[in-house]
Design a protein around this motif. Structure first.
Motif, PDB file in Angstrom:
ATOM      1  N   GLN A  89      -4.838   2.359 -14.694  1.00 54.09           N
ATOM      2  CA  GLN A  89      -4.260   3.164 -13.620  1.00 54.09           C
ATOM      3  C   GLN A  89      -2.980   2.502 -13.127  1.00 54.09           C
ATOM      4  OE1 GLN A  89      -8.110   3.232 -11.264  1.00 54.09           O
ATOM      5  NE2 GLN A  89      -7.455   5.349 -10.966  1.00 54.09           N
ATOM      6  N   GLU A  90      -1.882   3.232 -13.179  1.00 54.23           N
ATOM      7  CA  GLU A  90      -0.590   2.706 -12.754  1.00 54.23           C
ATOM      8  C   GLU A  90      -0.587   2.485 -11.245  1.00 54.23           C
ATOM      9  OE1 GLU A  90       2.219   2.074 -14.552  1.00 54.23           O
ATOM     10  OE2 GLU A  90       1.477   2.702 -16.526  1.00 54.23           O
ATOM     11  N   ILE A  91      -0.135   1.304 -10.828  1.00 55.13           N
ATOM     12  CA  ILE A  91      -0.136   0.965  -9.412  1.00 55.13           C
ATOM     13  C   ILE A  91       1.001   1.644  -8.661  1.00 55.13           C
ATOM     14  CG2 ILE A  91       0.154  -0.911  -7.741  1.00 55.13           C
ATOM     15  CD1 ILE A  91      -1.217  -2.767  -9.741  1.00 55.13           C
ATOM     16  N   TYR A  92       2.200   1.599  -9.222  1.00 51.80           N
ATOM     17  CA  TYR A  92       3.393   1.993  -8.468  1.00 51.80           C
ATOM     18  C   TYR A  92       3.890   3.378  -8.859  1.00 51.80           C
ATOM     19  CZ  TYR A  92       3.396  -2.998  -7.427  1.00 51.80           C
ATOM     20  OH  TYR A  92       3.028  -4.255  -7.022  1.00 51.80           O
ATOM     21  N   GLY A  93       4.463   4.058  -7.864  1.00 54.91           N
ATOM     22  CA  GLY A  93       5.042   5.371  -8.112  1.00 54.91           C
ATOM     23  C   GLY A  93       6.493   5.309  -8.514  1.00 54.91           C
ATOM     24  N   ALA A  94       7.126   4.149  -8.353  1.00 57.45           N
ATOM     25  CA  ALA A  94       8.537   3.979  -8.699  1.00 57.45           C
ATOM     26  C   ALA A  94       8.782   2.520  -9.043  1.00 57.45           C
ATOM     27  CB  ALA A  94       9.425   4.409  -7.528  1.00 57.45           C
ATOM     28  N   ARG A  95       9.958   2.252  -9.618  1.00 57.99           N
ATOM     29  CA  ARG A  95      10.310   0.874  -9.944  1.00 57.99           C
ATOM     30  C   ARG A  95      10.459   0.036  -8.679  1.00 57.99           C
ATOM     31  NH1 ARG A  95      13.441  -0.314 -14.984  1.00 57.99           N
ATOM     32  NH2 ARG A  95      12.985   1.362 -16.470  1.00 57.99           N
ATOM     33  N   LEU A 146       0.830  -1.207   0.000  1.00 61.08           N
ATOM     34  CA  LEU A 146       0.000   0.000   0.000  1.00 61.08           C
ATOM     35  C   LEU A 146       0.866   1.259   0.000  1.00 61.08           C
ATOM     36  CD1 LEU A 146      -2.760  -1.066   2.562  1.00 61.08           C
ATOM     37  CD2 LEU A 146      -2.967  -0.957   0.072  1.00 61.08           C
ATOM     38  N   ALA A 147       1.974   1.216   0.742  1.00 59.18           N
ATOM     39  CA  ALA A 147       2.857   2.382   0.811  1.00 59.18           C
ATOM     40  C   ALA A 147       3.557   2.633  -0.521  1.00 59.18           C
ATOM     41  CB  ALA A 147       3.887   2.189   1.919  1.00 59.18           C
ATOM     42  N   ALA A 148       3.849   1.550  -1.256  1.00 62.10           N
ATOM     43  CA  ALA A 148       4.540   1.702  -2.538  1.00 62.10           C
ATOM     44  C   ALA A 148       3.601   2.105  -3.665  1.00 62.10           C
ATOM     45  CB  ALA A 148       5.240   0.394  -2.903  1.00 62.10           C
ATOM     46  N   SER A 149       2.297   1.948  -3.458  1.00 64.48           N
ATOM     47  CA  SER A 149       1.335   2.254  -4.508  1.00 64.48           C
ATOM     48  C   SER A 149       1.017   3.745  -4.541  1.00 64.48           C
ATOM     49  CB  SER A 149       0.039   1.469  -4.281  1.00 64.48           C
ATOM     50  OG  SER A 149      -0.947   1.860  -5.222  1.00 64.48           O
ATOM     51  N   ARG A 150       0.796   4.224  -5.747  1.00 65.35           N
ATOM     52  CA  ARG A 150       0.374   5.614  -5.909  1.00 65.35           C
ATOM     53  C   ARG A 150      -1.144   5.749  -5.880  1.00 65.35           C
ATOM     54  NH1 ARG A 150      -0.828   6.631 -11.380  1.00 65.35           N
ATOM     55  NH2 ARG A 150      -0.183   8.797 -11.183  1.00 65.35           N
ATOM     56  N   LEU A 151      -1.845   4.616  -5.720  1.00 71.00           N
ATOM     57  CA  LEU A 151      -3.302   4.611  -5.739  1.00 71.00           C
ATOM     58  C   LEU A 151      -3.861   4.441  -4.329  1.00 71.00           C
ATOM     59  CD1 LEU A 151      -3.864   2.230  -8.791  1.00 71.00           C
ATOM     60  CD2 LEU A 151      -3.832   4.733  -8.797  1.00 71.00           C
ATOM     61  N   ASP A 152      -5.103   4.901  -4.150  1.00 71.99           N
ATOM     62  CA  ASP A 152      -5.753   4.668  -2.862  1.00 71.99           C
ATOM     63  C   ASP A 152      -6.320   3.255  -2.834  1.00 71.99           C
ATOM     64  OD1 ASP A 152      -8.504   4.583  -3.915  1.00 71.99           O
ATOM     65  OD2 ASP A 152      -8.322   6.749  -4.171  1.00 71.99           O
ATOM     66  N   PRO A 153      -6.630   2.746  -1.639  1.00 67.98           N
ATOM     67  CA  PRO A 153      -7.099   1.356  -1.518  1.00 67.98           C
ATOM     68  C   PRO A 153      -8.315   1.037  -2.376  1.00 67.98           C
ATOM     69  CG  PRO A 153      -6.479   2.209   0.627  1.00 67.98           C
ATOM     70  CD  PRO A 153      -6.414   3.359  -0.324  1.00 67.98           C
ATOM     71  N   ARG A 154      -9.241   1.978  -2.499  1.00 63.56           N
ATOM     72  CA  ARG A 154     -10.436   1.697  -3.293  1.00 63.56           C
ATOM     73  C   ARG A 154     -10.076   1.434  -4.747  1.00 63.56           C
ATOM     74  NH1 ARG A 154     -15.723   5.423  -2.819  1.00 63.56           N
ATOM     75  NH2 ARG A 154     -15.670   4.418  -0.780  1.00 63.56           N
ATOM     76  N   ALA A 155      -9.141   2.207  -5.285  1.00 61.35           N
ATOM     77  CA  ALA A 155      -8.715   1.994  -6.668  1.00 61.35           C
ATOM     78  C   ALA A 155      -8.031   0.641  -6.832  1.00 61.35           C
ATOM     79  CB  ALA A 155      -7.786   3.122  -7.112  1.00 61.35           C
ATOM     80  N   LEU A 156      -7.225   0.263  -5.859  1.00 62.05           N
ATOM     81  CA  LEU A 156      -6.535  -1.023  -5.943  1.00 62.05           C
ATOM     82  C   LEU A 156      -7.520  -2.186  -5.963  1.00 62.05           C
ATOM     83  CD1 LEU A 156      -3.563  -0.465  -3.469  1.00 62.05           C
ATOM     84  CD2 LEU A 156      -3.401  -0.771  -5.947  1.00 62.05           C
ATOM     85  N   ARG A 157      -8.631  -2.021  -5.304  1.00 62.62           N
ATOM     86  CA  ARG A 157      -9.591  -3.117  -5.197  1.00 62.62           C
ATOM     87  C   ARG A 157     -10.346  -3.373  -6.503  1.00 62.62           C
ATOM     88  NH1 ARG A 157     -13.193  -3.751  -0.033  1.00 62.62           N
ATOM     89  NH2 ARG A 157     -13.069  -5.888  -0.847  1.00 62.62           N
ATOM     90  N   ARG A 158     -10.146  -2.536  -7.501  1.00 59.32           N
ATOM     91  CA  ARG A 158     -10.876  -2.717  -8.754  1.00 59.32           C
ATOM     92  C   ARG A 158     -10.480  -4.007  -9.475  1.00 59.32           C
ATOM     93  NH1 ARG A 158     -11.242   2.678 -12.231  1.00 59.32           N
ATOM     94  NH2 ARG A 158     -12.725   1.336 -13.313  1.00 59.32           N
ATOM     95  N   SER A 159      -9.316  -4.553  -9.138  1.00 60.79           N
ATOM     96  CA  SER A 159      -8.911  -5.811  -9.770  1.00 60.79           C
ATOM     97  C   SER A 159      -9.317  -7.026  -8.950  1.00 60.79           C
ATOM     98  CB  SER A 159      -7.392  -5.831  -9.974  1.00 60.79           C
ATOM     99  OG  SER A 159      -6.723  -5.886  -8.732  1.00 60.79           O
TER     100      SER A 159
END
Length: 297
Positions: free
Chosen positions: A128-134, A42-55
Motif C-alpha cells: 500500500q502506497e503511503i504518500y499521495g504525492a512526491r 498523517l496529512a501527507a499520507s493517502r492511508l488511514d492511521p490503521r493502515a499505517l500501523r501495519r508496519s
C-alpha cells in the motif's frame, strides 16, 4: 497510536531505559515500536492511521521493559517505522519518491528500496502506497539528520560501553512479525524467529543459548527464515571482535489483535515468559558466550 503536532513534538525521538547498575554486557533495542505520528506525516499520507500501523512493531518495547531490572539498558524508538526506518542504511532512498536531487552517495538500487522499504518507506503492508504525492527531498534528509543519525550514535555508544566494560557486547534487536506470511512456504510462522545473518552476526553459542531458553518456555523457534536480520544486525554484529548482534522476531498473534492493534490476553503471559528470557540472557556468565578467550588462553 499518538498524533503529534510536528517533528519537534517527537523530541525526544527515542529513549534509553537505563538500569540502576549497568551489570550486563547485553543491550536490548526496539527500533520499530514507535507510535508517535507527526500530524504533517498523517496529512501527507493517502492511508488511514490503521493502515499505517501495519508496519509498526506494536508493544514490542513493552515486552522487553524488564531489561533494566537485570542490569541491561533498553533503547526504544518513539517515531514510527513508516516515518523513518533506522533498520536500513542511512540513505537507502527511492528517487521516484522525491522532488529534488538525492545525494550522490545515496543507495537507490538496493533490494529494500526496490521493494518500497527504504530508509523512508514508500509502502506499508501489502504494497500500500503511503504518500499521495512526491516528498521534498529536503524532508527526507531532515528526518535522517534529526532522527536516524542520533539514534545510531546513541546505540553505538551503548554497545561500545558494554564492550569496554566486559570485553564482550551483545545487542538483542527486538521486532515483531505478522502471524501469516505472503508466500506459500511461509504461511504458518513459528512463535519466534532468531536472525543472526546465518552465523555472520552472532556467535553460535549465543544463538544456541537463546534458542534453548525460548524452547524451555514452550515457544516454537526457527532461525533466519524468513528473517535473517536487517541492517542493525548486520552492521553491529562482529563476532570476531566479540561484538554480537541477534535479531528476535515475535509472532504478533501471540500477544495482540493484528487487525485492531490491541493487546489481547496473551500479552501478559508472553511478557512474563520474555522477562525470564531477558533475565537468562542478561545475567548469563560471560564464559558461556566464549568471552574473554584471550585471558583464558
Amino acid at each position: 497510536m499518538t498524533a503529534v503536532d510536528d517533528l519537534e513534538a517527537l523530541d525526544p525521538a527515542f529513549e534509553i531505559l537505563e538500569p540502576e547498575i549497568r551489570s550486563s554486557a547485553v543491550t536490548f533495542n526496539s527500533p520499530h515500536s514507535g507510535a508517535r505520528y507527526p500530524a504533517s506525516f498523517l496529512a501527507a499520507s493517502r492511508l488511514d492511521p490503521r493502515a499505517l500501523r501495519r508496519s509498526e512493531d506494536a508493544f514490542v518495547d513493552e515486552l522487553f521493559t524488564s531489561a533494566p531490572s537485570f542490569g541491561a539498558p533498553l533503547m526504544r524508538a518513539h517515531f514510527p517505522r513508516a516515518f523513518v526506518d533506522v533498520n536500513r542504511e542511512p540513505y537507502e532512498l527511492d528517487p521516484r519518491m522525491f522532488d529534488g536531487r538525492l545525494p550522490p552517495f545515496a543507495n537507490t538500487r538496493s533490494l529494500r528500496v526496490a521493494g518500497g522499504l527504504g530508509t523512508i518507506a514508500r509502502i506499508v503492508g501489502d504494497a500500500q502506497e503511503i504518500y499521495g504525492a512526491r516528498l521534498p527531498v529536503e524532508e527526507a534528509l531532515d528526518r535522517i539528520e534529526r532522527i536516524y543519525k542520533p539514534y545510531h550514535r546513541a546505540l553505538r555508544r551503548l554497545v561500545a560501553r558494554a564492550h569496554r566494560a566486559h570485553g564482550l557486547a551483545l545487542l538483542i534487536d527486538c521486532h515483531s512479525m505478522p502471524s501469516i506470511g505472503v508466500s506459500r512456504d511461509d504461511r504458518t510462522r513459528a512463535d519466534i524467529v532468531l536472525g543472526d545473518r546465518y552465523g555472520a552476526a552472532c556467535s553460535p553459542a549465543i544463538v544456541d543459548f537463546v534458542e534453548h531458553e525460548l524452547r524451555a518456555l514452550g515457544l516454537q523457534v526457527t532461525r533466519n527464515r524468513p528473517y535473517a536480520g536487517g541492517y542493525i544486525t548486520e552492521h553491529y554484529g562482529a563476532p570476531a571482535t566479540d561484538v554480537h548482534a541477534l535479531q528476535i522476531e515475535i509472532n504478533r498473534a501471540l500477544y495482540m489483535n493484528e487487525q485492531t492493534h490491541e493487546k489481547h490476553r496473551g500479552f501478559e503471559e508472553l511478557s512474563a515468559k520474555l522477562a525470564r528470557l531477558v533475565e537468562a540472557i542478561a545475567t548469563a556468565p560471560l564464559g558461556l558466550f566464549g568471552a574473554l578467550r584471550a585471558a583464558a588462553e
